[in-house]
Design an enzyme around this catalytic site. Sequence first.
Site, PDB file in Angstrom:
ATOM      1  N   GLY A   3      36.295 -66.959 -16.293  1.00  0.00           N
ATOM      2  CA  GLY A   3      36.537 -67.729 -17.512  1.00  0.00           C
ATOM      3  C   GLY A   3      35.941 -69.114 -17.553  1.00  0.00           C
ATOM      4  O   GLY A   3      36.162 -69.848 -18.512  1.00  0.00           O
ATOM      5  N   GLY A  56      31.847 -64.406 -14.579  1.00  0.00           N
ATOM      6  CA  GLY A  56      30.796 -63.558 -15.145  1.00  0.00           C
ATOM      7  C   GLY A  56      29.810 -64.457 -15.863  1.00  0.00           C
ATOM      8  O   GLY A  56      28.693 -64.710 -15.408  1.00  0.00           O
ATOM      9  N   TYR A 112      33.048 -64.749 -32.541  1.00  0.00           N
ATOM     10  CA  TYR A 112      33.860 -65.857 -32.016  1.00  0.00           C
ATOM     11  C   TYR A 112      33.490 -67.200 -32.612  1.00  0.00           C
ATOM     12  O   TYR A 112      33.922 -68.234 -32.090  1.00  0.00           O
ATOM     13  CB  TYR A 112      33.685 -65.997 -30.498  1.00  0.00           C
ATOM     14  CG  TYR A 112      33.745 -64.727 -29.698  1.00  0.00           C
ATOM     15  CD1 TYR A 112      34.889 -63.952 -29.675  1.00  0.00           C
ATOM     16  CD2 TYR A 112      32.648 -64.316 -28.943  1.00  0.00           C
ATOM     17  CE1 TYR A 112      34.938 -62.790 -28.916  1.00  0.00           C
ATOM     18  CE2 TYR A 112      32.699 -63.165 -28.184  1.00  0.00           C
ATOM     19  CZ  TYR A 112      33.844 -62.402 -28.183  1.00  0.00           C
ATOM     20  OH  TYR A 112      33.885 -61.266 -27.430  1.00  0.00           O
ATOM     21  N   CYS A 155      22.044 -55.829 -42.412  1.00  0.00           N
ATOM     22  CA  CYS A 155      22.560 -55.837 -43.777  1.00  0.00           C
ATOM     23  C   CYS A 155      23.972 -56.380 -43.784  1.00  0.00           C
ATOM     24  O   CYS A 155      24.940 -55.631 -43.961  1.00  0.00           O
ATOM     25  CB  CYS A 155      22.532 -54.428 -44.335  1.00  0.00           C
ATOM     26  SG  CYS A 155      20.864 -53.907 -44.536  1.00  0.00           S
TER      27      CYS A 155
HETATM   28  N1  LLP Z   1      38.015 -61.311 -14.897  1.00  0.00           N
HETATM   29  C1  LLP Z   1      38.685 -60.675 -15.859  1.00  0.00           C
HETATM   30  C2  LLP Z   1      39.911 -59.956 -15.515  1.00  0.00           C
HETATM   31  C3  LLP Z   1      38.228 -60.706 -17.174  1.00  0.00           C
HETATM   32  O1  LLP Z   1      38.895 -60.080 -18.113  1.00  0.00           O
HETATM   33  C4  LLP Z   1      37.037 -61.408 -17.477  1.00  0.00           C
HETATM   34  C5  LLP Z   1      36.528 -61.457 -18.841  1.00  0.00           C
HETATM   35  C6  LLP Z   1      36.349 -62.043 -16.438  1.00  0.00           C
HETATM   36  C7  LLP Z   1      36.876 -61.987 -15.149  1.00  0.00           C
HETATM   37  C8  LLP Z   1      35.069 -62.786 -16.654  1.00  0.00           C
HETATM   38  O2  LLP Z   1      35.173 -63.834 -17.543  1.00  0.00           O
HETATM   39  P1  LLP Z   1      33.951 -64.874 -17.687  1.00  0.00           P
HETATM   40  O3  LLP Z   1      33.858 -65.622 -16.389  1.00  0.00           O
HETATM   41  O4  LLP Z   1      32.715 -64.097 -17.934  1.00  0.00           O
HETATM   42  O5  LLP Z   1      34.323 -65.695 -18.840  1.00  0.00           O
HETATM   43  N2  LLP Z   1      33.104 -61.142 -24.873  1.00  0.00           N
HETATM   44  C9  LLP Z   1      33.690 -62.454 -24.698  1.00  0.00           C
HETATM   45  C10 LLP Z   1      34.265 -62.644 -23.327  1.00  0.00           C
HETATM   46  C11 LLP Z   1      35.277 -61.603 -22.950  1.00  0.00           C
HETATM   47  C12 LLP Z   1      35.712 -61.776 -21.548  1.00  0.00           C
HETATM   48  C13 LLP Z   1      36.606 -60.680 -21.120  1.00  0.00           C
HETATM   49  N3  LLP Z   1      37.043 -60.796 -19.792  1.00  0.00           N
HETATM   50  C14 LLP Z   1      32.623 -63.497 -24.989  1.00  0.00           C
HETATM   51  O6  LLP Z   1      31.526 -63.136 -25.334  1.00  0.00           O
HETATM   52  O7  LLP Z   1      32.904 -64.691 -24.916  1.00  0.00           O
END
Ligand code: LLP
Length: 463
Positions: A278, A322, A364, A391
């Site tokens: 996150g 991520g 978002y 579209c």
């Molecule tokens: N761990 C868990 C349990 C998660 O659910 C997530 C993301 C991560 C790690 C990795 O989070 P990151 O470090 O990438 O923020 N589609 C959305 C983000 C959804 C994230 C879902 N879970 C976006 O484009 O912002």
Amino acid sequence: MSRSAHPAGPRHADVYPEGHYTAPATDLNELDPKVWSRTVTRDADGALTVGGIEVARLAEEFGTPAYFLDESDFRARCRAWADAFGADADVFYAGKAFLSRAVVRWLQEEGLNLDVCSGGELATALDAGMPAERIAFHGNNKTVAEIERAVETGVGRIVLDSFQEIARVSHIAQRLGTRQRVQIRVTVGVEAHTHEFIATAHEDQKFGIALADGQAAEAVRRALTLDGLELVGIHSHIGSQIFDMAGFEVSARRVVQLLAEIRDEHGVELPEIDLGGGLGIAYTSEDDPREPHEIAKALSDIVTRECESAGLRTPRISVEPGRAIVGPTAFTLYEVGTIKPLEGLRTYVSVDGGMSDNIRTALYDAEYSVALVSRTSEAEPMLVRVVGKHCESGDIVVKDAFLPADLAPGDLIAVPATGAYCRSMASNYNHALRPPVVAVRDGQARVIVRRETEEDLLRLDVG
Ligand code: LLP
């Protein structure tokens, strides 16, 4: 140098009311290193290069739209996370941000583990040779088949997300004659300051088991007593694109409190805590992300302090970034098509992709930057909205940004920081062909995910 002197629209100074949108003080040709991957630079002619290759050459060879991923930057970020957390902690890359077999190999080479959240991600990881014990399997509704595959292949941990899943994994592990290492995902009740759809630690949502009202403690009781499970830790993920460490600190504190309660009730000190992912990245110059070593220090300080005061041994910490690893390492390259100046409003710049390759703006309200990259321009700034070819009027890639007023059809523009959640959330809306991901490193470019073709689309349409 200017590839074209085509006047595309109203000049900023003529049409935008004072103080409404302020044209950037900086030169539009300048690239803010915060939002671009590390090997991106402009060559002597002003054209953008990545990994030593000029974008116009990349566009010729691979077409547009396309994602270009700076492999050495990706690897450097993996190393920075691994080094920051050190040998006493584990970094799990969250594959949902972007996963391919090449990525899985890079992760292994750079010493990271992998978090997957579906059978498809698990299959990709295993196919690319990621050792199963280095994989964590997530998800609020893992199917029986997915759980069976994870248990059979020996994934390092399954993160249990509900009471039903505790029972389900226990049954499956017993049936397969094994004991599965598991963590329990708890919701710690933190309101993360991010978009509602990507905040996950408040209680009113589908993920995890609430700490409040003793739910998590009850889940632990069950996991400790059911056969087939080896409970190794507690997991908390509070949301995404978060800059403020305060939420992580509260989360760490509450998880440690739970560990202390577990010790008091069961006489067991669980050896692991996972604080999720996150961490935010810079999409625009306004964003100020933390460095991995600051994050590692903040998290390990708080966990150590809380454990000391609870008289617990400090558990092994893991994290799951991520976006913070892959997000900044790629940009999307588009060719400019139709340009539509709207007197007194803004200029709509249409590109050859859109919400099918980047849904984040529509979903978002995400903010992005954009730059003219096939040349430089001395023209004055023009307020633009970069839109796609779909579209749908919500098909916006960059909501408000400035590009030079001499922008012309055929120019190449790039949107940086699209490595995370763009290709992985890409769709075939309007039967768009999903763009390729091209890895660039040391003067070499190679496709790691190829562009979809019409044959790919038609192959699925079985008539
Ligand atoms: N761990 C868990 C349990 C998660 O659910 C997530 C993301 C991560 C790690 C990795 O989070 P990151 O470090 O990438 O923020 N589609 C959305 C983000 C959804 C994230 C879902 N879970 C976006 O484009 O912002």
